[in-house]
Design a protein around this motif. Structure first.
Motif, PDB file in Angstrom:
ATOM      1  N   ALA A  43       2.940   1.314   6.254  1.00  0.00           N
ATOM      2  CA  ALA A  43       3.852   1.679   7.335  1.00  0.00           C
ATOM      3  C   ALA A  43       4.019   3.192   7.448  1.00  0.00           C
ATOM      4  N   GLY A  44       4.355   3.624   8.646  1.00  0.00           N
ATOM      5  CA  GLY A  44       4.687   5.024   8.887  1.00  0.00           C
ATOM      6  C   GLY A  44       3.590   5.957   8.425  1.00  0.00           C
ATOM      7  N   PHE A  96       0.852  -1.192   0.000  1.00  0.00           N
ATOM      8  CA  PHE A  96       0.000   0.000   0.000  1.00  0.00           C
ATOM      9  C   PHE A  96       0.887   1.242   0.000  1.00  0.00           C
ATOM     10  N   CYS A  97       1.653   1.423   1.084  1.00  0.00           N
ATOM     11  CA  CYS A  97       2.546   2.574   1.170  1.00  0.00           C
ATOM     12  C   CYS A  97       3.519   2.380   2.325  1.00  0.00           C
ATOM     13  N   ALA A  98       4.792   2.476   2.044  1.00  0.00           N
ATOM     14  CA  ALA A  98       5.833   2.305   3.060  1.00  0.00           C
ATOM     15  C   ALA A  98       6.104   3.579   3.841  1.00  0.00           C
ATOM     16  N   GLY A  99       5.333   4.629   3.588  1.00  0.00           N
ATOM     17  CA  GLY A  99       5.552   5.897   4.281  1.00  0.00           C
ATOM     18  C   GLY A  99       6.499   6.788   3.503  1.00  0.00           C
ATOM     19  N   GLN A 100       7.150   7.669   4.200  1.00  0.00           N
ATOM     20  CA  GLN A 100       8.049   8.639   3.585  1.00  0.00           C
ATOM     21  C   GLN A 100       9.270   7.971   2.968  1.00  0.00           C
ATOM     22  N   ASP A 101       9.647   8.430   1.791  1.00  0.00           N
ATOM     23  CA  ASP A 101      10.902   8.029   1.177  1.00  0.00           C
ATOM     24  C   ASP A 101      12.004   8.744   1.957  1.00  0.00           C
ATOM     25  N   VAL A 142       2.223  -1.098  10.297  1.00  0.00           N
ATOM     26  CA  VAL A 142       3.404  -0.865  11.123  1.00  0.00           C
ATOM     27  C   VAL A 142       3.576   0.639  11.332  1.00  0.00           C
ATOM     28  N   PRO A 143       3.420   1.125  12.574  1.00  0.00           N
ATOM     29  CA  PRO A 143       3.631   2.557  12.790  1.00  0.00           C
ATOM     30  C   PRO A 143       5.038   2.988  12.384  1.00  0.00           C
ATOM     31  N   GLY A 144       6.050   2.288  12.821  1.00  0.00           N
ATOM     32  CA  GLY A 144       7.420   2.503  12.353  1.00  0.00           C
ATOM     33  C   GLY A 144       8.127   3.767  12.801  1.00  0.00           C
ATOM     34  N   PHE A 145       7.418   4.755  13.298  1.00  0.00           N
ATOM     35  CA  PHE A 145       8.054   6.039  13.591  1.00  0.00           C
ATOM     36  C   PHE A 145       9.142   5.927  14.653  1.00  0.00           C
ATOM     37  N   ILE A 146       8.880   5.188  15.704  1.00  0.00           N
ATOM     38  CA  ILE A 146       9.849   5.105  16.798  1.00  0.00           C
ATOM     39  C   ILE A 146      11.163   4.500  16.323  1.00  0.00           C
TER      40      ILE A 146
END
Length: 156
Positions: A106-107, A59-64, A128-132
């Motif tokens: 994620a993220g 879907f989307c891995a978050g920020q590049d 996956v929140p992933g931010f931490i």
């Protein structure tokens, strides 16, 4: 830039496809710009519903993160120019917005999915929140959406 996000209108349903499958649709500046254009297209009264999905296996891995390190200005400025307008545009649409989550989310990709009215996930999906893991506080509305969707205890 035109191939970062694809749009297709099928009847009254506009499908917005994040289209960087080689990097699990990680969001870069070009994708933000094209997503903003697609969301403006979604505001058309002829569009009755919107589906946001990702090309390929995610879907989307978050920020590049490679691009994020090179953005001018601080993190706050970058968020105000990119994520925040798109999240606000999704929330401002007066029609259902569905996140069709077809793989890893994620993220900021998780925040994007949470900004939608409904999330439909395939059996291949993971959230996956992933931010931490990268030393950030959740952005793109993540802290606001997730606890409202899951309840405080589960979100915490």
């Amino acid at each position: 830039m035109a191939d970062e996000v694809l749009t297709g209108l099928d009847g009254a349903v506009l499908t917005i496809t994040l289209n960087r499958p080689d990097v699990y649709n990680a969001i870069n500046r070009a994708m933000h710009d094209r997503l903003r254009e697609a969301l403006q297209e979604a505001a058309d009264p002829a569009v009755r519903a919107v589906i946001i999905t990702g090309a390929g296996r995610g879907f989307c891995a978050g920020q590049d993160l490679r691009e994020f390190q090179e953005l001018p200005g601080g993190v706050r400025e970058a968020l105000e120019q990119t994520y925040h307008p798109n999240i606000r545009a999704i929330r401002a649409l007066k029609k259902p917005v569905i996140a069709a989550v077809n793989g890893p989310c994620a993220g900021a990709g998780l925040s994007l999915a949470c900004a939608c009215d409904v999330r439909i996930a395939s059996s291949e999906s993971s959230f996956v929140p992933g931010f931490i893991g990268i030393g950030l506080v959740p952005d793109a509305g993540g802290t606001w959406f997730i606890h409202r969707l899951l309840g405080f205890a589960r979100a915490f």
